[in-house]
Design a protein around this motif. Structure first.
Motif, PDB file in Angstrom:
ATOM      1  N   LEU A 109       0.834  -1.201   0.000  1.00  0.00           N
ATOM      2  CA  LEU A 109       0.000   0.000   0.000  1.00  0.00           C
ATOM      3  C   LEU A 109       0.870   1.253   0.000  1.00  0.00           C
ATOM      4  CD1 LEU A 109      -2.706   1.469   0.142  1.00  0.00           C
ATOM      5  CD2 LEU A 109      -2.653   1.130   2.636  1.00  0.00           C
ATOM      6  N   LEU A 110       1.899   1.258   0.820  1.00  0.00           N
ATOM      7  CA  LEU A 110       2.765   2.440   0.907  1.00  0.00           C
ATOM      8  C   LEU A 110       3.571   2.660  -0.371  1.00  0.00           C
ATOM      9  CD1 LEU A 110       3.921   2.171   4.618  1.00  0.00           C
ATOM     10  CD2 LEU A 110       2.287   3.798   3.605  1.00  0.00           C
ATOM     11  N   GLU A 127      -7.372  -0.246   9.408  1.00  0.00           N
ATOM     12  CA  GLU A 127      -5.922  -0.478   9.432  1.00  0.00           C
ATOM     13  C   GLU A 127      -5.231   0.261   8.286  1.00  0.00           C
ATOM     14  OE1 GLU A 127      -2.608  -4.077   9.089  1.00  0.00           O
ATOM     15  OE2 GLU A 127      -4.739  -4.560   8.893  1.00  0.00           O
ATOM     16  N   ALA A 128      -5.782   0.136   7.086  1.00  0.00           N
ATOM     17  CA  ALA A 128      -5.193   0.800   5.921  1.00  0.00           C
ATOM     18  C   ALA A 128      -5.254   2.310   6.068  1.00  0.00           C
ATOM     19  CB  ALA A 128      -5.917   0.357   4.647  1.00  0.00           C
ATOM     20  N   ILE A 129      -6.358   2.814   6.564  1.00  0.00           N
ATOM     21  CA  ILE A 129      -6.500   4.266   6.734  1.00  0.00           C
ATOM     22  C   ILE A 129      -5.508   4.777   7.777  1.00  0.00           C
ATOM     23  CG2 ILE A 129      -8.086   6.108   7.425  1.00  0.00           C
ATOM     24  CD1 ILE A 129     -10.363   4.326   6.257  1.00  0.00           C
ATOM     25  N   GLU A 130      -5.317   4.045   8.843  1.00  0.00           N
ATOM     26  CA  GLU A 130      -4.340   4.442   9.866  1.00  0.00           C
ATOM     27  C   GLU A 130      -2.928   4.476   9.293  1.00  0.00           C
ATOM     28  OE1 GLU A 130      -4.904   1.762  13.163  1.00  0.00           O
ATOM     29  OE2 GLU A 130      -6.892   2.583  13.595  1.00  0.00           O
ATOM     30  N   ALA A 133      -2.704   7.550   7.172  1.00  0.00           N
ATOM     31  CA  ALA A 133      -2.707   8.775   7.977  1.00  0.00           C
ATOM     32  C   ALA A 133      -1.312   9.047   8.531  1.00  0.00           C
ATOM     33  CB  ALA A 133      -3.716   8.654   9.121  1.00  0.00           C
ATOM     34  N   GLU A 134      -0.586   8.003   8.817  1.00  0.00           N
ATOM     35  CA  GLU A 134       0.757   8.130   9.376  1.00  0.00           C
ATOM     36  C   GLU A 134       1.824   8.289   8.294  1.00  0.00           C
ATOM     37  OE1 GLU A 134       3.755   8.448  12.074  1.00  0.00           O
ATOM     38  OE2 GLU A 134       1.622   8.372  12.550  1.00  0.00           O
ATOM     39  N   TYR A 143      -3.818  13.757   5.002  1.00  0.00           N
ATOM     40  CA  TYR A 143      -4.943  14.555   5.475  1.00  0.00           C
ATOM     41  C   TYR A 143      -6.264  13.815   5.239  1.00  0.00           C
ATOM     42  CZ  TYR A 143      -8.383  18.238   5.920  1.00  0.00           C
ATOM     43  OH  TYR A 143      -9.473  18.957   6.289  1.00  0.00           O
ATOM     44  N   ALA A 144      -6.434  13.264   4.042  1.00  0.00           N
ATOM     45  CA  ALA A 144      -7.669  12.533   3.724  1.00  0.00           C
ATOM     46  C   ALA A 144      -7.845  11.347   4.665  1.00  0.00           C
ATOM     47  CB  ALA A 144      -7.648  12.071   2.269  1.00  0.00           C
ATOM     48  N   ALA A 145      -6.761  10.641   4.935  1.00  0.00           N
ATOM     49  CA  ALA A 145      -6.837   9.493   5.832  1.00  0.00           C
ATOM     50  C   ALA A 145      -7.188   9.946   7.256  1.00  0.00           C
ATOM     51  CB  ALA A 145      -5.525   8.711   5.821  1.00  0.00           C
ATOM     52  N   ARG A 146      -6.551  11.005   7.728  1.00  0.00           N
ATOM     53  CA  ARG A 146      -6.863  11.519   9.074  1.00  0.00           C
ATOM     54  C   ARG A 146      -8.318  11.975   9.163  1.00  0.00           C
ATOM     55  NH1 ARG A 146      -1.533  14.511   8.697  1.00  0.00           N
ATOM     56  NH2 ARG A 146      -0.069  12.942   9.423  1.00  0.00           N
TER      57      ARG A 146
END
Length: 155
Positions: A109-110, A127-130, A133-134, A143-146
Motif C-alpha cells: 500500500l505504501l 488499518e489501511a487508513i491508519e 494517515a501516518e 490529510y484525507a486518511a486523518r
C-alpha cells in the motif's frame, strides 16, 4: 463500427470516444481481444487512457465479487507489455484485498500510487487508513486518511 475503422480516423479525440463506446458495449468473451486491439493504436497514450478508463469502470463493478479474479487475470494478459495498465490492475487487486479484508501487505500500500492511496483513504478499512494517515505518500493523502479516521471516531 469496428476497431480497425476507428483507427483510421486521424482525430485522437474521436478515436478515444469511439474506443470508450466500443469498450462499454463489448461482450465479456470479446473484451480481451478488443482491449489488445485498442492498445495497438498509434497514439499509445490515448489508447492506454481509454483502456484504463474501461478497466476502472469494469473493476468497480467486479471488485467485490468472485468474477473479479478471472477478469483481472485475463486483463493482465491483454495488457502485457503495457506497464501502466498492468500496474493499475495490480492496484485494483490490492484495493480489493484491502476493501474485502483479505490478506494484504502494508508495504504494498505504501509503495502504491497516489490514486490507490487516495482511494484507500476514502475506504472503510481502518488499518489501511491508519497506515496512510501516518505514512501516506503526500500531505493530501495523509490529510484525507486523518479526516476519515476522525469521521469514524465521531460516528
Amino acid at each position: 463500427m469496428n476497431v480497425h475503422d476507428i483507427q483510421q480516423n486521424p482525430d485522437e479525440h474521436v478515436r478515444f470516444a469511439a474506443y470508450l463506446d466500443e469498450l462499454g458495449r463489448v461482450a465479456d468473451p470479446d473484451e480481451v481481444d478488443l482491449v489488445s486491439h485498442v492498445l495497438t493504436d498509434p497514439d499509445r497514450t490515448m489508447a492506454r487512457s481509454a483502456v484504463l478508463r474501461h478497466m476502472d469502470r469494469r473493476a468497480v463493478g467486479l471488485c467485490s465479487g468472485p468474477a473479479y479474479e478471472k477478469w483481472a487475470q485475463t486483463m493482465t494478459q491483454a495488457t502485457t507489455g503495457h506497464p501502466f495498465p498492468v500496474q493499475r490492475l495490480r492496484e485494483w487487486s490490492l484495493f480489493r484485498a484491502i476493501a474485502l479484508e483479505l490478506p494484504w501487505q502494508p508495504e504494498n500500500l505504501l509503495a502504491s500510487s497516489n490514486w490507490l492511496q487516495l482511494k484507500t483513504a476514502a475506504g472503510t478499512n481502518a488499518e489501511a487508513i491508519e497506515i496512510l494517515a501516518e505514512a501516506g505518500r503526500t500531505k493530501r493523502i495523509r490529510y484525507a486518511a486523518r479526516a476519515g479516521l476522525n469521521h469514524r471516531s465521531e460516528s
